[in-house]
Design an enzyme around this catalytic site. Sequence first.
Site, short mmCIF file in Angstrom:
data_model
loop_
_atom_site.label_atom_id
_atom_site.label_comp_id
_atom_site.label_asym_id
_atom_site.label_seq_id
_atom_site.Cartn_x
_atom_site.Cartn_y
_atom_site.Cartn_z
N LEU A 276 -6.08 5.64 8.23
CA LEU A 276 -6.85 6.77 7.70
C LEU A 276 -7.23 7.73 8.83
O LEU A 276 -7.32 8.93 8.62
CB LEU A 276 -8.09 6.28 6.97
CG LEU A 276 -7.85 5.37 5.77
CD1 LEU A 276 -9.18 4.96 5.14
CD2 LEU A 276 -6.95 6.02 4.75
N GLU A 277 -7.45 7.19 10.02
CA GLU A 277 -7.80 8.03 11.17
C GLU A 277 -6.70 9.05 11.45
O GLU A 277 -6.97 10.20 11.81
CB GLU A 277 -8.03 7.16 12.42
CG GLU A 277 -9.22 6.26 12.34
CD GLU A 277 -8.97 4.91 11.69
OE1 GLU A 277 -9.81 4.01 11.87
OE2 GLU A 277 -7.95 4.73 10.99
N TYR B 292 -12.42 27.84 0.74
CA TYR B 292 -12.38 26.42 0.41
C TYR B 292 -11.13 26.04 -0.38
O TYR B 292 -10.73 24.89 -0.40
CB TYR B 292 -13.65 25.95 -0.31
CG TYR B 292 -14.11 26.78 -1.47
CD1 TYR B 292 -13.51 26.67 -2.72
CD2 TYR B 292 -15.18 27.66 -1.33
CE1 TYR B 292 -13.95 27.43 -3.79
CE2 TYR B 292 -15.63 28.42 -2.41
CZ TYR B 292 -15.00 28.30 -3.63
OH TYR B 292 -15.44 29.04 -4.69
N GLU C 247 0.83 -1.21 0.00
CA GLU C 247 0.00 0.00 0.00
C GLU C 247 0.86 1.26 0.00
O GLU C 247 0.53 2.24 -0.67
CB GLU C 247 -0.93 0.01 1.21
CG GLU C 247 -2.00 -1.04 1.16
CD GLU C 247 -2.86 -1.03 2.40
OE1 GLU C 247 -4.07 -0.73 2.28
OE2 GLU C 247 -2.34 -1.31 3.50
N LYS D 32 -10.64 5.13 1.16
CA LYS D 32 -9.70 4.44 0.28
C LYS D 32 -10.53 3.72 -0.77
O LYS D 32 -11.37 2.88 -0.45
CB LYS D 32 -8.84 3.45 1.05
CG LYS D 32 -7.84 2.71 0.17
CD LYS D 32 -7.02 1.72 0.96
CE LYS D 32 -5.96 2.48 1.73
NZ LYS D 32 -4.93 1.56 2.29
#
Length: 118
Positions: free
Chosen positions: A71-72, A53, A21, A98
């Site tokens: 991911l956290e 933005y 990954e 993902k």
Amino acid sequence: MGNVAVTNIKVYAYHGCLPQETLIGSDYRVDVEVGADLTKAAVSDNLSDTVDYVQINAIVKEEMKIPSKLLEHVAKRILDRIFSEISMVNTVSVSVAKINPPIGGDVESVSIKLTAHR
């Protein structure tokens, strides 16, 4: 109070616990929604009175470049940067997905969502 949302930010990045990954990388989708007092901007029509933005998008892209196992962890870094750099933001919600994860099945995506308040 109001919300500014930047959705479906597409990024190619190198997150994950498996060696392949972080070597090969994967497609990701990030959604960010912030809460802030937008009353002044609604009247003034000035960018300086609202949440930009473009800045949110830049923060996401920069943080997604830094590899993480989870991911956290990436989402928390994005939250922290938004609070640090955009003082008028009171709440932040970040979702990181993902796309087509390598989990041995036909799965469109896996995602996490973190929400924090100042």
